[in-house]
Scaffold this motif. Structure first.
Motif, PDB file in Angstrom:
ATOM      1  N   TYR A  38      64.093  17.490  61.948  1.00  0.00           N
ATOM      2  CA  TYR A  38      64.782  18.014  60.768  1.00  0.00           C
ATOM      3  C   TYR A  38      64.592  19.526  60.763  1.00  0.00           C
ATOM      4  O   TYR A  38      63.469  20.010  60.644  1.00  0.00           O
ATOM      5  N   SER A  44      65.872  18.509  53.391  1.00  0.00           N
ATOM      6  CA  SER A  44      64.576  18.169  53.990  1.00  0.00           C
ATOM      7  C   SER A  44      63.819  19.432  54.350  1.00  0.00           C
ATOM      8  O   SER A  44      64.431  20.459  54.681  1.00  0.00           O
ATOM      9  N   SER A  63      54.452  12.673  60.535  1.00  0.00           N
ATOM     10  CA  SER A  63      55.345  13.791  60.246  1.00  0.00           C
ATOM     11  C   SER A  63      54.529  15.068  60.295  1.00  0.00           C
ATOM     12  O   SER A  63      53.480  15.166  59.650  1.00  0.00           O
ATOM     13  N   GLY A 114      64.332  12.437  55.655  1.00  0.00           N
ATOM     14  CA  GLY A 114      63.131  12.049  56.381  1.00  0.00           C
ATOM     15  C   GLY A 114      62.348  10.935  55.720  1.00  0.00           C
ATOM     16  O   GLY A 114      61.310  10.512  56.225  1.00  0.00           O
TER      17      GLY A 114
END
Length: 950
Positions: A38, A44, A63, A114
């Motif tokens: 992203y 995001s 993440s 996400g």
């Protein structure tokens, strides 16, 4: 040749779902899952999200910020052999959603935000992430280690029960809407695993101190509008008196905050006051700017009583060097005043009291459960789904390691006291048990068997312990095992200090700070570094040389937080701890894991086929694989502490860690019990009798504590109700050994959980979700400790189902109701689920006194039932190679038939022939275990199937 953008993306297996839409992330399939980038999206933060399929029901999610350059780090939590074991999985993009599909699970990832949304295979929601935002990653550093402060929320259902997260002393069972601090501290255990009644778990893959649940910061007392006793605004009135002469006023002063939490806060207290003899009162009114449920968080030592609007809410005691905590719920309306009175009697030279509070949760956040960690490289967690909570715990142990079966003798009774000061004391106590024919297997030698200055050497003081090796041999001949206390602490004056220092195996900051312990004149000391592989090996070699070769059987790993010094603040603890692999902030909670690893791996390398047993005060995710049991630390000998142990132990077990115990009788003792009057003496006896009743239904049954001595015959004379009760429950423990050891076998073979919150077996019954004073021991026994002085009955909720039998006295009750159960002094309410089979062995003086050639099968009618009897040699690891046997018992309620299956497996010394005495119990003849025995059907069994009509 010039490649187009599309060709480049295809070359690197990068997929753009819609080239016309530049607000959707790019992703690529990996060997085990998917990686999604992203970047520059308005919906995001810039991040790289990866999903890795571990098994059909397990997905690893991570993440990290796109600019993160964190190295790949070996996990301390998961097992080295962890590989993707999914039967099959697929990946497809539909619009702006990427779907990862396994045989049992869907993970839907928004390519815009996400957010990962977990669903079952029928696309029904389970739990979903809260969208990550600018607060998710906050760059920070400590001791040259760069990391992020991490936070991640999950959207849960309001009606689900949330459990696990280690061991905590607030009496809370269901953590829905609560704040939990995951921190290794005496009486607190941090295990970052959450278990839900919706049959999923989240293993938060992080080692740092973490807030879980409602992670909003606690507010100081001064965040309330305060009103003094005389009505002045801005403070409470604090009055300091001489409690020996209460009319003698020492000092009155305004106090807006009560925050005496650590040693470093002691200077804030009035220096002219003798706190050891003080009576402190805080009086006034509090007013909140919010409407809703407030929670007051108290930290305390000494005697503390709290009144709200004239009603006594809490009345507690804790010794001065080991502060405790509790919470009080307060519904409040904005602007409404509530009178508050706090009476505090410090009980020693140090004094700890703190009051903080949590404001009401907003409606939008009532379904939010979050993790907030001090240090990490990424949001990093494993999502685990199953058909029931046992399967979820099975997934947790697939990730972090199976729990070995503890030696059979460890399921017998353990006797300890704050310490036996000489070997003669210990041997005399052991002899008295045998003389009185009180069943027992294990004696415990606690700390200070060394010379005063020589902490960490593991050398015995030759004046008090002239022949420790001979002591162990004599105890072994008399059918005892011996556990000994081993601290990870080494005094600067110790004979081994220089060797460990020269090799770089010690945390040196505490030495240079000159902080002294509390023994004798006080000695500077520090702890060894188990994050250093060479230090782990060296620590075991010292234990082997000084202790294991002398024959000691088990290890008591005390102060394994590490407890640098009681009541120093957490930042000071971090400054002392200097792990070889990184900063203390990053690895703070993992110390007990690596400490247990040193002993487990060391003993198995030295003596590969002898079972390890470790008792440890702190515990972390994965520690079960190192044959570690936990106990709940230095709790007080008070009714409220006994009560708090129920939720503490059950939540610990629901954290995937199967072996837990406590100091039966409590550790810290009020002075009134040292030289008791008649009433206090009888309370002491009753308290211990009730605590023994509770302790008999735990994986490890162990009595321990400060003076007065904790042996049954030192608590009460023979014939006293307390003595009778303690003897009865110790003896019953041994009768139930076939049941208990089979649960231990099932814990290894099937990843079972012995101590079970009611929600594990009755999750569809919403009334059980918050019950914090009952639990199941195995699937059949409903345990209901008595935790009130003088009680002869207690309310018991019988979960929905076919019904329940009174184990002791007989009688049958329908499920789904609350009853008032009889609780005479010598008995605790204990119920058996209808549709149960409980194997009962012969009376024993120690676990291996005689083979169980005859076992009584108690068959409780009302529903179909099954039970598998597990047996092995009891002391070695041959079971890991399949050398054990199982016999399954199946009861058909409609046909009233019991089937004893063909025996499966074998092991050296296995009984080829035996007898089962079958006792049938139904609602019409609901006879109790304590009553005259009913006629049993005797079944001769040689390993082949038997069918018995009942």
């Amino acid at each position: 040749m010039k490649l187009t953008l599309i060709a480049l993306l295809l070359l690197f297996n990068v997929v753009m779902p819609s080239l016309a839409n530049d607000e959707i992330a790019a992703f690529r399939r990996t060997d085990t899952g998917v990686s999604i980038v992203y970047q520059g999206l308005p919906t995001s933060i810039d991040q790289r999200v990866s999903l890795e399929v571990i098994a059909d029901g397990i997905i690893h999610v991570a993440s990290a910020p796109l600019n993160s350059q964190a190295p790949v780090r070996k996990s301390l939590i998961t097992v080295d052999t962890l590989r993707s074991m999914a039967s099959d999985w697929t990946m497809e993009a539909i619009g702006d959603t990427l779907i990862l599909r396994t045989a049992t699970l869907l993970a839907k990832v928004s390519l815009r935000t996400g957010v990962v949304d977990f669903r079952d295979r029928h696309d029904r929601p389970i739990v979903a992430e809260q969208r990550r935002d600018s607060r998710t990653f906050a760059a920070d550093a400590y001791d040259g280690d760069a990391f992020y402060r991490i936070r991640q929320g999950f959207r849960v259902s309001e009606n689900e029960g949330l459990y696990g997260l280690g061991q905590h002393q607030n009496g809370v069972m269901n953590y829905q809407g609560r704040q939990v601090t995951l921190l290794q501290y005496n009486t607190m255990i941090a295990i970052p695993f959450l278990l839900s009644t919706k049959n999923y778990g989240i293993l938060w893959h992080n080692y740092s101190i973490t807030k879980a649940g409602d992670i909003r910061p606690l507010m100081p007392l001064s965040a309330f509008k305060l009103h003094a006793a005389d009505g002045q605004q801005g403070w409470l009135t604090a009055t300091y008196r001489d409690r020996r002469e209460p009319e003698k006023l020492w000092l009155t002063r305004p106090e807006s905050d009560i925050a005496y939490l650590y040693l470093s806060d002691q200077h804030k207290l009035p220096q002219e006051v003798d706190l050891a003899n003080a009576l402190v009162e805080y009086e006034g009114k509090i007013e909140s700017p919010y409407t809703g449920l407030h929670r007051l968080h108290f930290t305390y030592s000494g005697y503390v009583s709290v009144w709200v609007n004239g009603e006594l809410k809490e009345d507690r005691w804790r010794e001065s060097w080991n502060a405790g905590s509790f919470e009080i719920d307060m519904p409040m309306v904005a602007g409404e005043q509530h009178s508050v009175r706090i009476e505090w009697r410090p009980d020693g030279g140090q004094a700890y009291l703190g009051v903080q509070w949590q404001r009401p949760i907003s409606e939008s956040d009532k379904t939010l459960f979050s993790f907030g960690s001090e240090a990490g490289d990424a949001v990093d967690y494993y999502f685990i789904a199953g058909n029931d909570m046992d399967e979820v715990i099975g997934g947790y142990r697939q990730l972090t390691g199976r729990a070995p079966i503890m030696p059979r003798w460890s399921f017998g009774f353990w006797q300890s006291r704050e310490r036996y000061k000489t070997q003669q004391e210990l041997e005399d106590v052991a002899a008295e048990f045998r003389k009185r024919r009180i069943p027992i297997d294990n004696m415990v030698q606690d700390w200070s068997y060394w010379r005063e200055h020589d902490w960490g050497s593991h050398d015995f003081d030759p004046e008090r312990f002239p022949d420790p090796e001979g002591m162990v041999k004599r105890l072994h001949r008399n059918n005892f095992r011996v556990m000994i206390s081993v601290w990870p602490k080494i005094n600067e004056a110790s004979s081994v200090y220089q060797r460990f220092k020269d090799k770089g195996w010690l945390y040196m900051r505490n030495i240079y700070d000159g902080r002294k312990d509390w023994i004798g004149k006080g000695y500077t000391s520090t702890f060894y570094d188990p994050f250093n592989p060479e230090a782990r090996q060296g620590f075991w070699e010292l234990m082997n040389e000084k202790l294991y070769k002398k024959g000691f059987d088990a290890w008591w790993m005390d102060a394994s937080e590490p407890d640098i010094h009681s009541n120093i603040n957490i930042n000071e603890r971090k400054s002392v701890m200097q792990p070889a692999i990184g900063s203390s902030v990053r690895y703070y909670n993992a110390y007990p894991l690596e400490n247990a690893r040193s002993i487990y791996e060391g003993q198995r390398q030295t003596d590969p086929n002898r079972r390890v047993f470790i008792l440890t005060r702190s515990y972390f995710a994965g520690q079960q694989r190192y044959a570690a049991a936990a106990w709940s630390g230095d709790i007080s000998s008070r009714w409220h502490d006994m009560s708090d142990q129920i939720a503490a132990g059950v939540n610990f077990s629901m954290s995937g860690a199967p072996y837990w115990t406590m100091d039966a009788g409590g550790f810290l003792v009020e002075k009134r019990f040292h030289r008791p009057n008649t009433d206090d003496l009888e309370e002491w006896r009753e308290l211990n009798a009730r605590w023994y009743q509770f302790g008999a239904f735990l994986p490890v049954f162990r009595a321990h504590g400060q003076f007065p001595f904790r042996e049954p015959f030192n608590i009460a004379p023979e014939g006293h109700p307390a003595y009778n009760s303690m003897l009865y429950y110790i003896s019953l423990r041994y009768r139930l050994l076939p049941y208990i050891y089979s649960l231990a076998g099932k814990t290894y073979v099937d990843n079972y959980t012995m101590i079970r919150g009611l929600a594990m077996d009755f999750g569809d019954d919403e009334r059980v979700l918050d019950i914090n004073d009952q639990y199941l021991f195995g699937a059949s026994l409903l345990v209901n400790p008595v935790t009130e002085k003088g009680a002869t009955s207690r309310t018991v909720y019988l979960p929905k189902g076919p019904g329940w039998y009174d184990f002791h006295g007989g009688g049958y009750h329908a499920g789904g109701q609350t009853i008032t159960a009889a609780a005479p002094y010598e008995r605790m309410p204990l119920f058996v689920k209808a549709g149960s089979i409980i194997p009962v062995g012969p009376p024993l003086q120690y676990t291996d006194e005689k083979p169980p050639k005859e076992i009584t099968l108690l068959v409780y009618a009302g529903a179909d039932a099954s039970f598998t009897l597990y047996e092995d040699e009891g002391t070695n690891y041959d079971y890991e190679r399949g050398q054990y046997s199982t016999i399954s018992f199946t009861y058909d309620d409609e046909g009233r038939q019991l089937v004893i299956s063909d025996r499966k497996g074998n092991y050296k010394g296995m009984l080829k022939n035996r007898r089962f005495n079958v006792v049938y119990v139904d609602a019409r003849q609901a006879q109790g275990f304590d009553n005259a025995p009913r006629k049993a059907k005797a079944i001769t069994y040689s390993g082949k199937e038997k069918r018995i009509a009942l």
